[in-house]
Design a protein around this motif. Structure first.
Motif: not given
Length: 319
Positions: A85, A94-95, A97, A194
């Motif tokens: 991420a 963040t979620p 990648d 995302q």
């Protein structure tokens, strides 16, 4: 007008007034956004196409097969979905990648076990795609030559009488990531926040990117324009500087901040592959930042390249 200048490096090779003009254009573009779009580089586009085709063969293999080559972030082999991420490097959670990667790197062992384990591990090649190794080795050799030329150009753009990078990157660490950005039918609908690659900067001296254009493609950040689609033209390479060169320049040039958008609703089945060459410096190179007036920030302490890079690699790894 894009914040990213298009630079014809063949004019740099020509020398004289042309080379001075190119260096001035590079300095201006790197001050704006940390990026340039590079033409005239002489890298055979057929080589890039062949590497991309061979890598697509690998990514099309069943996950159970790719798993045989699985490595953690920073390793040489397959880095599967959910491992990175990149926005974490900026302190943004963040979620993971939306990508998978095949990674390779410098394997010129020093004889020091711990140094070699981290920075010069042997490359792993998939037996199922026997042509990938030779193609990737030819490609990374071309990228190494071009990266050295770019560092010489950058030294000129910084007004340096000699090129310090010639000694500080004569046995460098480097990594090449072949990134696969699958369609929605493979990765599912993106979660809020995302990305294919979250907003981040790279870590080393210079990054050279051969990319496919797409709706869910590369965006570059500049103070003047905010986020904007990166310029692209056939045969050109996208070049950005990383955190180490930003520091080296005394923060004259900002490390190029960028992101790769998630699959877009109007192009959900877009499937892209990027070839990304990350160049650094010798693992033990001591980087002493430029002082004003060329540098922007006085009194920055020297850093060792490997310590500087490792701290950032650890930050993007999803635990």
């Amino acid at each position: 007008m894009s914040a990213v200048a298009t630079v014809d490096i063949s004019r740099w090779y020509a020398g004289g007034a042309d080379a001075d003009a190119v260096a001035a254009a590079v300095d201006e573009s790197l001050q704006r956004a940390g990026f340039i779009l590079l033409t005239g580089h002489g890298v055979d586009p057929e080589l890039s196409r062949a590497v991309r085709a061979a890598s697509r063969e690998f990514f099309a293999l069943p996950q159970s097969v790719k798993q045989r080559y699985s490595v953690p972030v920073g390793g040489h082999g397959w880095i599967g979905p959910g491992a990175e991420a990149n926005a974490y490097a900026e302190g943004t959670e963040t979620p993971p990648d939306l990508k998978e990667s095949f990674s390779l790197g410098a394997d010129t062992a020093t004889g020091e076990a711990e140094v070699d384990r981290i920075w010069f591990a042997p490359n792993t090649w998939p037996a199922e795609v026997p042509g990938l190794q030779a193609l990737a080795e030819d490609y990374t050799a071309a990228m190494r030559r071009l990266a050295d030329d770019l560092l010489a150009l950058f030294a000129h753009a910084l007004g340096l009488a000699t090129n310090p990078f010639a000694a500080l990157a004569d046995r460098p660490t480097w990594t090449m990531n072949i990134n696969h950005y699958p369609p929605v039918s493979v990765v599912g609908e993106p979660e809020p926040g995302q990305f294919r690659i979250g907003p981040h900067t790279d870590f080393g001296t210079v990054t050279i990117l051969d990319r496919e254009p797409g709706a869910g493609g590369l965006q570059v950040y500049s103070e003047a324009q905010g986020w904007a689609d990166a310029p692209w033209e056939p045969g050109a390479l996208t070049v950005n500087i990383g955190d180490l060169l930003e520091y080296w320049s005394g923060r004259r040039w900002p490390s190029g901040r960028h992101r790769v958008l998630p699959p877009q609703s109007h192009a959900p089945e877009e499937d892209l592959v990027s070839l990304i060459y990350f160049y650094e410096a010798n693992h033990d190179a001591v980087i002493t930042p430029l002082e004003p007036p060329m540098g922007r920030v006085p009194g920055l302490a020297p850093v060792t390249s490997s310590d500087f890079i490792k701290e950032r690699l650890d930050a993007i790894t999803v635990s």
